[in-house]
Design a protein around this motif. Structure first.
Motif, PDB file in Angstrom:
ATOM      1  N   HIS A  59      -6.891   0.384   7.359  1.00 37.31           N
ATOM      2  CA  HIS A  59      -7.760  -0.747   7.685  1.00 37.31           C
ATOM      3  C   HIS A  59      -9.132  -0.258   8.123  1.00 37.31           C
ATOM      4  CE1 HIS A  59      -3.731  -2.844   8.854  1.00 37.31           C
ATOM      5  NE2 HIS A  59      -3.861  -2.690   7.553  1.00 37.31           N
ATOM      6  N   THR A 112       1.386  -1.080   5.394  1.00 33.94           N
ATOM      7  CA  THR A 112       0.001  -0.733   5.671  1.00 33.94           C
ATOM      8  C   THR A 112      -0.124   0.041   6.978  1.00 33.94           C
ATOM      9  OG1 THR A 112      -2.233  -1.665   5.715  1.00 33.94           O
ATOM     10  CG2 THR A 112      -0.519  -2.884   6.899  1.00 33.94           C
ATOM     11  N   GLY A 145      -1.113  -4.912  -7.209  1.00 34.21           N
ATOM     12  CA  GLY A 145      -1.516  -6.011  -6.358  1.00 34.21           C
ATOM     13  C   GLY A 145      -1.345  -7.325  -7.121  1.00 34.21           C
ATOM     14  N   THR A 183       0.806  -1.215   0.000  1.00 35.23           N
ATOM     15  CA  THR A 183       0.000   0.000   0.000  1.00 35.23           C
ATOM     16  C   THR A 183       0.844   1.271   0.000  1.00 35.23           C
ATOM     17  OG1 THR A 183      -0.161   0.180   2.412  1.00 35.23           O
ATOM     18  CG2 THR A 183      -1.771  -1.244   1.303  1.00 35.23           C
ATOM     19  N   LEU A 241      -1.335  -7.271   3.396  1.00 34.69           N
ATOM     20  CA  LEU A 241      -1.096  -5.856   3.104  1.00 34.69           C
ATOM     21  C   LEU A 241       0.266  -5.464   3.657  1.00 34.69           C
ATOM     22  CD1 LEU A 241      -4.574  -4.201   3.847  1.00 34.69           C
ATOM     23  CD2 LEU A 241      -3.619  -4.935   1.636  1.00 34.69           C
ATOM     24  N   LEU A 275      -8.895   0.242  -3.373  1.00 40.32           N
ATOM     25  CA  LEU A 275      -8.462  -0.981  -2.706  1.00 40.32           C
ATOM     26  C   LEU A 275      -9.667  -1.771  -2.213  1.00 40.32           C
ATOM     27  CD1 LEU A 275      -6.339  -2.872  -1.632  1.00 40.32           C
ATOM     28  CD2 LEU A 275      -6.017  -1.353   0.334  1.00 40.32           C
TER      29      LEU A 275
END
Length: 318
Positions: A138, A133, A309, A106, A130, A116
């Protein structure tokens, strides 16, 4: 006169081309750090193979058969280093159910939450890793409903500044907090969890290796720690996912992941740098598995990061 000069200088050009071809062909086999320059060059070894390939073609057109054969050998040496992923320990008896793995860097939690969250909903991963991060990210993903099916996770990030990677799971997991510590890796500690999947328990490690840009010794230490850990976990299925800051042309990476199946296949699927005017150039984001085989692999573009990703559908041995 011009023709005479070209003819006399050409013999000096070919030895230089051959020397460059030999160095490029051997580059992916050199474990020497070379004050940090060797790993940096190895990261782009795949693209550097254009030189011996083009020189080999020219040599063939000029009917310089011995030279063409030597350049072809250089080319093949470089290709083997970059394109020969480790084979799985076993594919026999793999269960009919798949396990979807997703990993994304990230970039210090600057990823676009909406993008995302949508990627997570679309890919519907069973396990999500992740990297770089943060808890605010989150929270934003939870607010958007992206984490509804990922109710289990490892410790928070950052945890006292010692971790920046989190594993989320659809299935119950138990974190192993004493493995792959910051002392071992020379950088961040890496989360390790045993996930209770329908196929049985699977060990998952979220990977983030120090980049070989400023301190190649720390990069090598991280891969060495991963190798030692992986060698001691041969009793069941193991998945490694994250940002390895390494490509297949790095011999340290190949050694650390020996016995694991590279989910992107024999052809590297580049993932960095993303979001530029040019496409990604190197594959540093990986999903690897032992005692499994791959049903599918894809990359995913998500805003706010210079990484793509990566998503793999794995068939895990029961």
């Amino acid at each position: 006169m011009m023709s005479t000069r070209a003819t006399t200088t050409l013999p000096w050009a070919w030895p230089l081309v051959l020397l460059a071809g030999i160095l490029i062909g051997l580059l992916g086999w050199l474990p020497w750090l070379g004050a940090g320059w060797v790993p940096k060059l190895q990261a782009f070894a795949l693209w550097m193979l254009v030189l011996p390939a083009a020189a080999c073609l020219v040599a063939l057109l000029r009917r310089r058969w011995v030279l063409a054969a030597l350049l072809l050998g250089c080319l093949l040496s470089g290709v083997v280093a970059s394109f020969n992923p480790a084979m799985p320990c076993s594919t026999a008896g793999a269960s009919g159910e798949s396990l979807t793995m997703m990993s994304f860097n990230t970039l210090k939690a600057g990823a676009e939450p909406d993008e995302l969250a949508e990627a997570i909903r679309q890919r519907d991963p069973d396990i999500l890793v992740l990297v770089e991060t943060s808890e605010p990210l989150h929270a934003a993903l939870t607010q958007r409903g992206a984490m509804n099916d990922l109710g289990y996770r490892t410790a928070q990030a950052p945890a006292g500044g010692e971790r920046d990677t989190v594993i989320f799971s659809r299935y119950r997991l138990t974190e192993r907090t004493e493995e792959l510590s910051a002392k071992d890796t020379g950088w961040y500690s890496l989360p390790v969890a045993e996930v209770q999947t329908p196929q049985g328990p699977v060990t998952v490690a979220g990977i983030h290796i120090y980049p070989p840009l400023n301190n190649a010794a720390r990069w090598a230490q991280g891969l060495a720690a991963l190798e030692d850990w992986a060698q001691s976990h041969r009793g069941g299925p193991v998945i490694l996912a994250g940002d390895f800051n390494s490509v297949r042309a790095h011999p340290q990476y190949r050694s650390a992941t020996a016995g694991f199946l590279e989910s992107s296949g024999r052809w590297p699927d580049v993932s960095w740098p993303a979001g530029r005017r040019f496409p990604p150039l190197v594959e540093i984001d990986h999903i690897l598995a032992s005692q499994a085989h791959v049903a599918d692999f894809q990359t995913q573009s998500i805003g706010g990061s210079d990484h793509l990703g990566v998503v793999a559908e794995l068939m895990v041995d029961p």
